[in-house]
Design a protein around this motif. Structure first.
Motif, PDB file in Angstrom:
ATOM      1  N   LEU A 162      -5.280  17.117 -17.557  1.00  0.00           N
ATOM      2  CA  LEU A 162      -4.102  17.953 -17.778  1.00  0.00           C
ATOM      3  C   LEU A 162      -2.943  17.165 -18.379  1.00  0.00           C
ATOM      4  O   LEU A 162      -2.493  16.157 -17.829  1.00  0.00           O
ATOM      5  CB  LEU A 162      -3.647  18.587 -16.461  1.00  0.00           C
ATOM      6  N   ALA A 163      -2.468  17.640 -19.515  1.00  0.00           N
ATOM      7  CA  ALA A 163      -1.219  17.150 -20.101  1.00  0.00           C
ATOM      8  C   ALA A 163      -0.218  18.301 -20.020  1.00  0.00           C
ATOM      9  O   ALA A 163      -0.568  19.453 -20.288  1.00  0.00           O
ATOM     10  CB  ALA A 163      -1.425  16.718 -21.542  1.00  0.00           C
ATOM     11  N   HIS A 164       1.018  18.001 -19.654  1.00  0.00           N
ATOM     12  CA  HIS A 164       2.031  19.043 -19.505  1.00  0.00           C
ATOM     13  C   HIS A 164       3.406  18.406 -19.696  1.00  0.00           C
ATOM     14  O   HIS A 164       3.629  17.265 -19.255  1.00  0.00           O
ATOM     15  CB  HIS A 164       1.934  19.697 -18.116  1.00  0.00           C
ATOM     16  N   PRO A 165       4.335  19.104 -20.352  1.00  0.00           N
ATOM     17  CA  PRO A 165       5.664  18.524 -20.555  1.00  0.00           C
ATOM     18  C   PRO A 165       6.338  18.084 -19.259  1.00  0.00           C
ATOM     19  O   PRO A 165       7.068  17.073 -19.262  1.00  0.00           O
ATOM     20  CB  PRO A 165       6.434  19.666 -21.215  1.00  0.00           C
ATOM     21  N   ALA A 166       6.095  18.789 -18.167  1.00  0.00           N
ATOM     22  CA  ALA A 166       6.707  18.401 -16.895  1.00  0.00           C
ATOM     23  C   ALA A 166       6.158  17.069 -16.408  1.00  0.00           C
ATOM     24  O   ALA A 166       6.900  16.225 -15.880  1.00  0.00           O
ATOM     25  CB  ALA A 166       6.477  19.490 -15.843  1.00  0.00           C
ATOM     26  N   LEU A 167       4.861  16.857 -16.579  1.00  0.00           N
ATOM     27  CA  LEU A 167       4.256  15.578 -16.208  1.00  0.00           C
ATOM     28  C   LEU A 167       4.753  14.464 -17.123  1.00  0.00           C
ATOM     29  O   LEU A 167       5.055  13.354 -16.671  1.00  0.00           O
ATOM     30  CB  LEU A 167       2.728  15.672 -16.290  1.00  0.00           C
ATOM     31  N   THR A 168       4.859  14.757 -18.405  1.00  0.00           N
ATOM     32  CA  THR A 168       5.348  13.760 -19.352  1.00  0.00           C
ATOM     33  C   THR A 168       6.793  13.374 -19.037  1.00  0.00           C
ATOM     34  O   THR A 168       7.156  12.189 -19.081  1.00  0.00           O
ATOM     35  CB  THR A 168       5.244  14.299 -20.788  1.00  0.00           C
ATOM     36  N   ALA A 169       7.615  14.367 -18.695  1.00  0.00           N
ATOM     37  CA  ALA A 169       9.013  14.087 -18.365  1.00  0.00           C
ATOM     38  C   ALA A 169       9.128  13.217 -17.125  1.00  0.00           C
ATOM     39  O   ALA A 169      10.014  12.357 -17.024  1.00  0.00           O
ATOM     40  CB  ALA A 169       9.759  15.397 -18.159  1.00  0.00           C
ATOM     41  N   ALA A 170       8.219  13.406 -16.177  1.00  0.00           N
ATOM     42  CA  ALA A 170       8.291  12.657 -14.921  1.00  0.00           C
ATOM     43  C   ALA A 170       7.752  11.247 -15.043  1.00  0.00           C
ATOM     44  O   ALA A 170       8.255  10.327 -14.383  1.00  0.00           O
ATOM     45  CB  ALA A 170       7.529  13.415 -13.827  1.00  0.00           C
ATOM     46  N   THR A 261       5.960  28.349 -12.759  1.00  0.00           N
ATOM     47  CA  THR A 261       7.065  28.445 -13.718  1.00  0.00           C
ATOM     48  C   THR A 261       8.321  27.830 -13.118  1.00  0.00           C
ATOM     49  O   THR A 261       8.329  27.391 -11.966  1.00  0.00           O
ATOM     50  CB  THR A 261       7.321  29.915 -14.072  1.00  0.00           C
ATOM     51  N   GLY A 262       9.398  27.803 -13.916  1.00  0.00           N
ATOM     52  CA  GLY A 262      10.678  27.279 -13.439  1.00  0.00           C
ATOM     53  C   GLY A 262      10.994  25.939 -14.059  1.00  0.00           C
ATOM     54  O   GLY A 262      10.570  25.615 -15.182  1.00  0.00           O
ATOM     55  N   SER A 263      11.718  25.110 -13.318  1.00  0.00           N
ATOM     56  CA  SER A 263      12.064  23.776 -13.795  1.00  0.00           C
ATOM     57  C   SER A 263      10.837  22.869 -13.769  1.00  0.00           C
ATOM     58  O   SER A 263       9.800  23.209 -13.195  1.00  0.00           O
ATOM     59  CB  SER A 263      13.150  23.172 -12.910  1.00  0.00           C
ATOM     60  N   ASN A 264      10.973  21.702 -14.397  1.00  0.00           N
ATOM     61  CA  ASN A 264       9.857  20.744 -14.391  1.00  0.00           C
ATOM     62  C   ASN A 264       9.427  20.409 -12.974  1.00  0.00           C
ATOM     63  O   ASN A 264       8.227  20.370 -12.662  1.00  0.00           O
ATOM     64  CB  ASN A 264      10.255  19.476 -15.131  1.00  0.00           C
ATOM     65  N   ASP A 265      10.407  20.165 -12.089  1.00  0.00           N
ATOM     66  CA  ASP A 265      10.069  19.822 -10.704  1.00  0.00           C
ATOM     67  C   ASP A 265       9.362  20.975 -10.015  1.00  0.00           C
ATOM     68  O   ASP A 265       8.409  20.763  -9.243  1.00  0.00           O
ATOM     69  CB  ASP A 265      11.329  19.441  -9.934  1.00  0.00           C
ATOM     70  N   GLU A 266       9.795  22.184 -10.294  1.00  0.00           N
ATOM     71  CA  GLU A 266       9.166  23.354  -9.665  1.00  0.00           C
ATOM     72  C   GLU A 266       7.750  23.556 -10.181  1.00  0.00           C
ATOM     73  O   GLU A 266       6.833  23.899  -9.407  1.00  0.00           O
ATOM     74  CB  GLU A 266      10.026  24.596  -9.927  1.00  0.00           C
ATOM     75  N   ILE A 267       7.581  23.339 -11.478  1.00  0.00           N
ATOM     76  CA  ILE A 267       6.234  23.488 -12.039  1.00  0.00           C
ATOM     77  C   ILE A 267       5.276  22.461 -11.439  1.00  0.00           C
ATOM     78  O   ILE A 267       4.152  22.802 -11.027  1.00  0.00           O
ATOM     79  CB  ILE A 267       6.279  23.343 -13.578  1.00  0.00           C
ATOM     80  N   LEU A 268       5.709  21.207 -11.346  1.00  0.00           N
ATOM     81  CA  LEU A 268       4.844  20.168 -10.778  1.00  0.00           C
ATOM     82  C   LEU A 268       4.523  20.446  -9.323  1.00  0.00           C
ATOM     83  O   LEU A 268       3.375  20.295  -8.885  1.00  0.00           O
ATOM     84  CB  LEU A 268       5.504  18.794 -10.917  1.00  0.00           C
ATOM     85  N   ALA A 269       5.519  20.835  -8.553  1.00  0.00           N
ATOM     86  CA  ALA A 269       5.285  21.129  -7.141  1.00  0.00           C
ATOM     87  C   ALA A 269       4.292  22.267  -6.984  1.00  0.00           C
ATOM     88  O   ALA A 269       3.400  22.231  -6.124  1.00  0.00           O
ATOM     89  CB  ALA A 269       6.610  21.474  -6.456  1.00  0.00           C
ATOM     90  N   CYS A 270       4.436  23.284  -7.838  1.00  0.00           N
ATOM     91  CA  CYS A 270       3.516  24.423  -7.788  1.00  0.00           C
ATOM     92  C   CYS A 270       2.098  24.000  -8.150  1.00  0.00           C
ATOM     93  O   CYS A 270       1.135  24.328  -7.442  1.00  0.00           O
ATOM     94  CB  CYS A 270       4.019  25.512  -8.738  1.00  0.00           C
TER      95      CYS A 270
END
Length: 527
Positions: A162-170, A261-270
């Motif tokens: 899995l690649a995802h902008p939220a993971l990349t940002a973190a 959905t939501g912020s990067n942190d919310e997406i990762l937590a979900c």
């Protein structure tokens, strides 16, 4: 003494393995994380389920592998660890276990620490969404060649890629966790091979299909330099890796499907809270190798073509009839059939304006049998030199390797061995993954079963194991008393066609490319 059952069950199939008997426990081996003790079976010491990284769970889901914890006392290494999470598949049953970063070590009985034996590290195939180290029984390669064999697990499917902008940002990058796992295992080998009698300076990495693709990645990723000295690629391809931005789009699609959905942190937590069963049930599955990252800067095929890879001796090859097993429905034991009209329809639907040219190159023969159309369709599905698994793509890759490193090419082409299941009139030939049963006769799989080998197949198995062993030891598959295997010269060959017992013949590159219509396939690849 532990008695092994004479049957094993895998993905609903039952395979007789013989009555292997554990004769004794091994000496205790001290690894960098603690002591392990395995068992001796048929002249080989087996150490199963050794952790090489921490369980990738919780906050470590979609994170680079971290160091495993030390343990006290002696860890029993007599049972397999779980396979990585995957749907029920060809080589392994369904698993929802994320705690799966383990490896298995096999060595000849009586091997002493620091015996400096060559080491084979095997990376399993399975399309990056199925498979397990537990299937890859290296016993014959280990015993017959006096080497140390190691088979490794790695994360699969969306959990591995899995690649995802939220993971990349973190974390600065995302994706390729499966390859990071493989690299972590190779680093474990460097630290621990000597304790099992292996030479960390003589490590060969090998793999078939997705495993061979993984070998390509390890050859080009900067972090794996110095972790191996030879490579073996079987029925694999090196291209087809999208930029990380495209891979992230697939990740966003998966997150949306899972209602994260939501912020990067919310997406990762979900995403990290989702049960494995829900991830496995998702329609969106990613096995894309994300390029343009620190871990994998360039598409592996491009890196190879540019000469930007670890230049070590290469053994590379394919099967003469790759598609004949991949076209089947192995669950239902069904083989699709095409009569003349059905074949022509397939060609016209698939190739459009090029259909007449395709039918001219792959015509319907006058002596057609019940499965002629099946053979033709199987060939055409892999007539793509850019990303295919067939002979042309393998030869293109071989020519690249041979410009930079000692290279030995083969075509496994034995036609009369057993198939995946009995079908009257169907010639399985040398289909995808067929060679695995010859190199690992105790490999349990719904594919070719070595229990059905006749004398010819058993002799071929012995000869192939010696060829592979010579390469693992010396970087050259020369075996006294067997047909000579010349090194491959870019642009001319030869390729060693392994046709039968004591029947291997070097064939020129031009003959192979003509036989498989490679130049026309190259044209199709541009369409």
């Amino acid at each position: 003494m532990r008695i092994f059952a004479s049957l094993t069950v895998l993905a609903g199939f039952i395979f007789p393995l013989g009555s292997a008997i554990a004769q004794d426990t091994t000496e205790i081996v001290q690894t960098s994380l603690g002591a392990v003790q395995g068992e001796v079976v048929d002249g080989v010491e087996n150490f199963y389920g050794i952790p090489f990284a921490a369980p990738p769970v919780g906050e470590l889901r979609w994170a680079p592998p971290q160091a495993a914890k030390r343990w006290e006392g002696v860890r029993p290494a007599t049972d397999f660890a779980p396979s990585c999470s995957q749907r029920d598949g060809l080589d392994a049953p369904r698993s929802e276990n994320e705690d799966c970063l383990y490896l298995n070590v096999q060595r000849p009985a009586g091997t002493a620490a620091k015996a400096n034996l060559p080491v084979l590290v095997y990376i399993h195939g399975g399309g990056f969404f199925n498979g397990s180290a537990n299937v890859e029984n290296l016993e014959k390669l280990v015993r017959d060649n006096n080497i140390v064999g190691i088979a490794i697990n790695y994360r699969l499917g969306s959990l591995g890629f899995l690649a995802h902008p939220a993971l990349t940002a973190a974390a600065g990058e995302s994706g390729n966790y499966a390859f990071m796992d493989q690299q972590a295992a190779l680093r474990w080998v460097q630290e621990n091979a000597a304790s099992f009698g292996g030479d960390p300076k003589a490590v060969t990495i090998a793999g078939e299909s997705a495993g061979g693709n993984s070998v390509c990645v390890q050859m080009v990723t900067p972090g794996s330099k110095g972790l191996f000295s030879k490579v073996i690629l079987q029925s694999s391809r090196c291209g087809g890796s999208p930029p990380v931005g495209k891979a992230e789009q697939t990740g966003e699609k998966l997150a949306a499907e899972l209602n994260c959905t939501g912020s990067n942190d919310e997406i990762l937590a979900c995403l990290r809270a989702k049960p494995v069963a829900e991830l496995l049930a998702a329609k969106t599955v990613t096995t894309e190798r994300a390029t343009g990252t620190a871990f994998l800067p360039t598409d592996p095929l491009v890196a190879l073509q540019n000469g930007d890879f670890t230049k070590v001796p290469v053994l590379v090859g394919s099967q003469s009839d790759e598609g004949r097993s991949m076209i089947i429905d192995w669950r239902k034991k069904h083989i699709p059939e095409y009569d003349r009209e059905g074949y022509i329809k397939f060609v016209r639907d698939r190739f459009g304006e090029d259909a007449d040219a395709v039918l001219n190159v792959w015509p319907w023969p006058s002596d057609a049998t019940r499965y002629t159309g099946t053979y033709l369709v199987a060939s055409l599905r892999y007539a793509n030199t850019a990303t295919g698994l067939g002979q042309c793509a393998t030869n293109d890759m071989t020519n690249v390797f041979a410009k930079h490193a000692p290279t030995f090419a083969y075509l496994f082409s034995h036609q009369s061995g057993p198939g995946w299941f009995p079908v009257e009139g169907y010639v399985w030939g040398a289909s995808h993954a067929t060679d695995l049963a010859y190199l690992m006769p105790k490999r349990p799989s719904p594919g070719v079963n070595s229990n059905e080998f006749g004398p010819a197949e058993r002799q071929i198995s012995d000869e192939m194991v010696r060829y592979w062993g010579a390469f693992i030891k010396n970087g050259n598959p020369a075996v006294e008393g067997q047909v000579a295997w010349p090194a491959y010269t870019a642009g001319s060959g030869p390729i060693l066609s392994i046709r039968g017992p004591a029947d291997a013949v070097p064939i020129p590159m031009a003959a192979l490319r003509s036989s498989y219509n490679c130049e026309f396939s190259a044209y199709l690849a541009t369409k």
